[in-house]
Scaffold this motif. Structure first.
Motif, PDB file in Angstrom:
ATOM      1  N   GLY A 237      11.819   8.635 -23.410  1.00  0.00           N
ATOM      2  CA  GLY A 237      10.766   8.206 -24.518  1.00  0.00           C
ATOM      3  C   GLY A 237      11.210   8.806 -25.732  1.00  0.00           C
ATOM      4  O   GLY A 237      11.915   9.516 -25.998  1.00  0.00           O
ATOM      5  N   SER A 238      10.875   7.941 -26.762  1.00  0.00           N
ATOM      6  CA  SER A 238      11.174   8.545 -28.209  1.00  0.00           C
ATOM      7  C   SER A 238      10.187   8.412 -29.316  1.00  0.00           C
ATOM      8  O   SER A 238       9.369   7.482 -29.152  1.00  0.00           O
ATOM      9  N   THR A 239      10.086   9.515 -30.107  1.00  0.00           N
ATOM     10  CA  THR A 239       9.303   9.586 -31.139  1.00  0.00           C
ATOM     11  C   THR A 239      10.095   8.919 -32.364  1.00  0.00           C
ATOM     12  O   THR A 239      11.062   9.251 -32.874  1.00  0.00           O
ATOM     13  N   HIS A 240       9.919   7.629 -32.649  1.00  0.00           N
ATOM     14  CA  HIS A 240      10.642   6.624 -33.698  1.00  0.00           C
ATOM     15  C   HIS A 240       9.708   6.633 -34.953  1.00  0.00           C
ATOM     16  O   HIS A 240       9.909   6.244 -35.832  1.00  0.00           O
ATOM     17  N   PHE A 241       8.296   6.485 -34.546  1.00  0.00           N
ATOM     18  CA  PHE A 241       7.047   6.152 -35.537  1.00  0.00           C
ATOM     19  C   PHE A 241       6.187   7.431 -35.389  1.00  0.00           C
ATOM     20  O   PHE A 241       5.665   7.737 -34.352  1.00  0.00           O
TER      21      PHE A 241
ATOM     22  N   ALA B 245      14.353  11.596 -25.724  1.00  0.00           N
ATOM     23  CA  ALA B 245      15.511  11.372 -26.725  1.00  0.00           C
ATOM     24  C   ALA B 245      15.323  12.228 -28.061  1.00  0.00           C
ATOM     25  O   ALA B 245      14.229  12.707 -28.530  1.00  0.00           O
ATOM     26  N   HIS B 246      16.532  12.476 -28.321  1.00  0.00           N
ATOM     27  CA  HIS B 246      16.732  13.143 -29.722  1.00  0.00           C
ATOM     28  C   HIS B 246      15.510  13.908 -30.084  1.00  0.00           C
ATOM     29  O   HIS B 246      14.962  13.344 -31.055  1.00  0.00           O
ATOM     30  N   PRO B 247      15.204  15.118 -29.360  1.00  0.00           N
ATOM     31  CA  PRO B 247      13.720  15.723 -29.789  1.00  0.00           C
ATOM     32  C   PRO B 247      13.578  16.253 -31.051  1.00  0.00           C
ATOM     33  O   PRO B 247      12.332  16.733 -31.143  1.00  0.00           O
TER      34      PRO B 247
ATOM     35  N   LEU C 213      15.821   2.513 -20.087  1.00  0.00           N
ATOM     36  CA  LEU C 213      15.342   1.715 -21.144  1.00  0.00           C
ATOM     37  C   LEU C 213      14.922   3.210 -22.119  1.00  0.00           C
ATOM     38  O   LEU C 213      14.535   4.241 -21.666  1.00  0.00           O
ATOM     39  N   GLU C 214      15.181   2.887 -23.248  1.00  0.00           N
ATOM     40  CA  GLU C 214      14.573   3.979 -24.368  1.00  0.00           C
ATOM     41  C   GLU C 214      13.425   3.271 -25.030  1.00  0.00           C
ATOM     42  O   GLU C 214      13.331   2.056 -25.633  1.00  0.00           O
ATOM     43  N   VAL C 215      12.143   3.934 -24.705  1.00  0.00           N
ATOM     44  CA  VAL C 215      10.934   3.437 -25.026  1.00  0.00           C
ATOM     45  C   VAL C 215      10.482   4.097 -26.431  1.00  0.00           C
ATOM     46  O   VAL C 215      10.108   5.463 -26.297  1.00  0.00           O
TER      47      VAL C 215
ATOM     48  N   GLU D   5      18.666   0.178 -23.257  1.00  0.00           N
ATOM     49  CA  GLU D   5      18.402  -0.942 -24.047  1.00  0.00           C
ATOM     50  C   GLU D   5      17.294  -0.261 -24.923  1.00  0.00           C
ATOM     51  O   GLU D   5      16.350   0.351 -24.227  1.00  0.00           O
ATOM     52  N   HIS D   6      16.999  -0.438 -26.196  1.00  0.00           N
ATOM     53  CA  HIS D   6      15.513  -0.100 -26.862  1.00  0.00           C
ATOM     54  C   HIS D   6      14.490  -1.131 -26.007  1.00  0.00           C
ATOM     55  O   HIS D   6      14.726  -2.449 -25.992  1.00  0.00           O
ATOM     56  N   CYS D   7      13.195  -0.620 -25.959  1.00  0.00           N
ATOM     57  CA  CYS D   7      12.299  -1.710 -25.149  1.00  0.00           C
ATOM     58  C   CYS D   7      12.028  -2.876 -25.972  1.00  0.00           C
ATOM     59  O   CYS D   7      11.722  -3.848 -25.767  1.00  0.00           O
TER      60      CYS D   7
ATOM     61  N   SER E 272      25.575  10.764 -26.515  1.00  0.00           N
ATOM     62  CA  SER E 272      26.195  10.144 -27.989  1.00  0.00           C
ATOM     63  C   SER E 272      25.236   9.161 -28.943  1.00  0.00           C
ATOM     64  O   SER E 272      25.438   9.159 -29.774  1.00  0.00           O
ATOM     65  N   ASP E 273      24.274   8.706 -27.806  1.00  0.00           N
ATOM     66  CA  ASP E 273      23.685   7.569 -28.829  1.00  0.00           C
ATOM     67  C   ASP E 273      24.663   6.578 -29.394  1.00  0.00           C
ATOM     68  O   ASP E 273      24.244   5.916 -30.379  1.00  0.00           O
ATOM     69  N   ALA E 274      25.652   6.288 -28.631  1.00  0.00           N
ATOM     70  CA  ALA E 274      26.494   5.279 -29.136  1.00  0.00           C
ATOM     71  C   ALA E 274      25.842   3.711 -29.135  1.00  0.00           C
ATOM     72  O   ALA E 274      24.911   3.593 -28.363  1.00  0.00           O
TER      73      ALA E 274
HETATM   74 ZN   LIG Z   1      16.250   6.703 -30.679  1.00  0.00          ZN
END
Ligand SMILES: [Zn+2]
Ligand SMILES: [Zn+2]
Length: 262
Positions: free
Chosen positions: A123-127, A169-171, A97-99, A39-41, A238-240
């Motif tokens: 961990g994800s860089t989303h921002f 994630a998705h680097p 968890l995807e954080v 889940e997304h955190c 896949s990031d489904a």
């Molecule tokens: Zn992501």
């Protein structure tokens, strides 16, 4: 060969065994041996305080966030995981968890995750500071592409050095809308791969951006080379967000990974 889909969101359904069975069924039909559910955190109230700044910065993000965020407590999730762990399945299931990584909230992330006993934290860089780069193409209007790319990789390297995560994630999802910086990214790939290796982390070969935007599938070839030369483990993902997408493009990405030499 073992086929792994290391990034599957369960957020579009109820926390029931029936819902999880849908992912398992699709994974089996796609010949997967292992799935990593997450889940997304921000789904959990415990992580909501991290997003005050990004919500204050943009009405669009504020609305998006308040539609999706804080709907459960982390305990609800742990209860579901417990139920699934008590059943037998034909494939291995890992839970995580995807954080979203924010440097200034490393303490919050540490405190909220240290006792969860999840199988993995990615961990994800989303921002990029307050810029939510991966929502809409038009949000890039007027953005300094060189500056944003540079900062994206600096943040991702901080993420790797934070010691908080098992993987990233998705680097290189920064490329999702087709933007390209004027400089070569190889030194940034190299620095990131070095930090991942030192922190014993994996990197995802993630087809989510390809699915959404039709950009190049998974990591850039030069990034794959950097990961390989530093000995970073690369996991296909896949990031489904729905059961139907489970296992999508995994075999294709395995082939790409095998074909790229250091
Ligand atoms: Zn992501
Ligand atoms: Zn994701």
């Amino acid at each position: 060969m073992k086929h792994i889909d290391a990034h599957i969101h369960i957020e579009r359904g109820e926390y029931t065994l029936n819902w999880i069975n849908e992912f398992v069924g699709k994974a089996v039909s796609q010949d997967m041996s292992e799935i990593w559910l997450l889940e997304h955190c921000y789904r959990f109230s415990e992580f909501v305080p991290m997003y005050e700044g990004v919500c204050a910065h943009s009405n669009y993000i504020d609305e998006w966030f308040h539609r999706k965020a804080g709907v459960f407590s982390i305990l609800d999730y742990l209860n579901l995981i417990e139920k699934v762990r008590n059943k037998n399945y034909p494939i291995d299931i890992k839970w995580g968890l995807e954080v979203c990584y924010f440097k200034k909230f490393e303490n919050l992330i540490y405190t909220q995750t240290k006792d969860l006993r999840l199988d993995f934290l990615v961990g994800s860089t989303h921002f990029i500071d307050n810029f939510a780069f991966d929502h809409k193409q038009e949000h890039w209007d007027g953005v300094d592409v060189d500056k944003i790319f540079k900062h994206y990789f600096e943040i991702s390297t901080d993420l790797a050095n934070s010691g908080l995560f098992h993987g990233i994630a998705h680097p290189d999802s920064i490329k999702l809308f087709g933007h390209k910086p004027s400089f070569l990214l190889n030194p940034y790939y190299d620095k990131l791969a070095d930090a991942l290796a030192k922190n014993n982390m994996y990197a995802e070969m993630n087809s989510g951006c390809y699915l959404r935007c039709g950009c190049e599938i998974g990591m850039d070839v030069n990034m794959i080379k950097a990961m390989k030369s530093h000995g970073v483990r690369v996991l296909t993902a896949s990031d489904a967000h729905i059961p139907e997408d489970t296992g999508d493009n995994i075999i294709t990405m395995e082939k790409i990974l095998n074909e790229v030499n250091e």
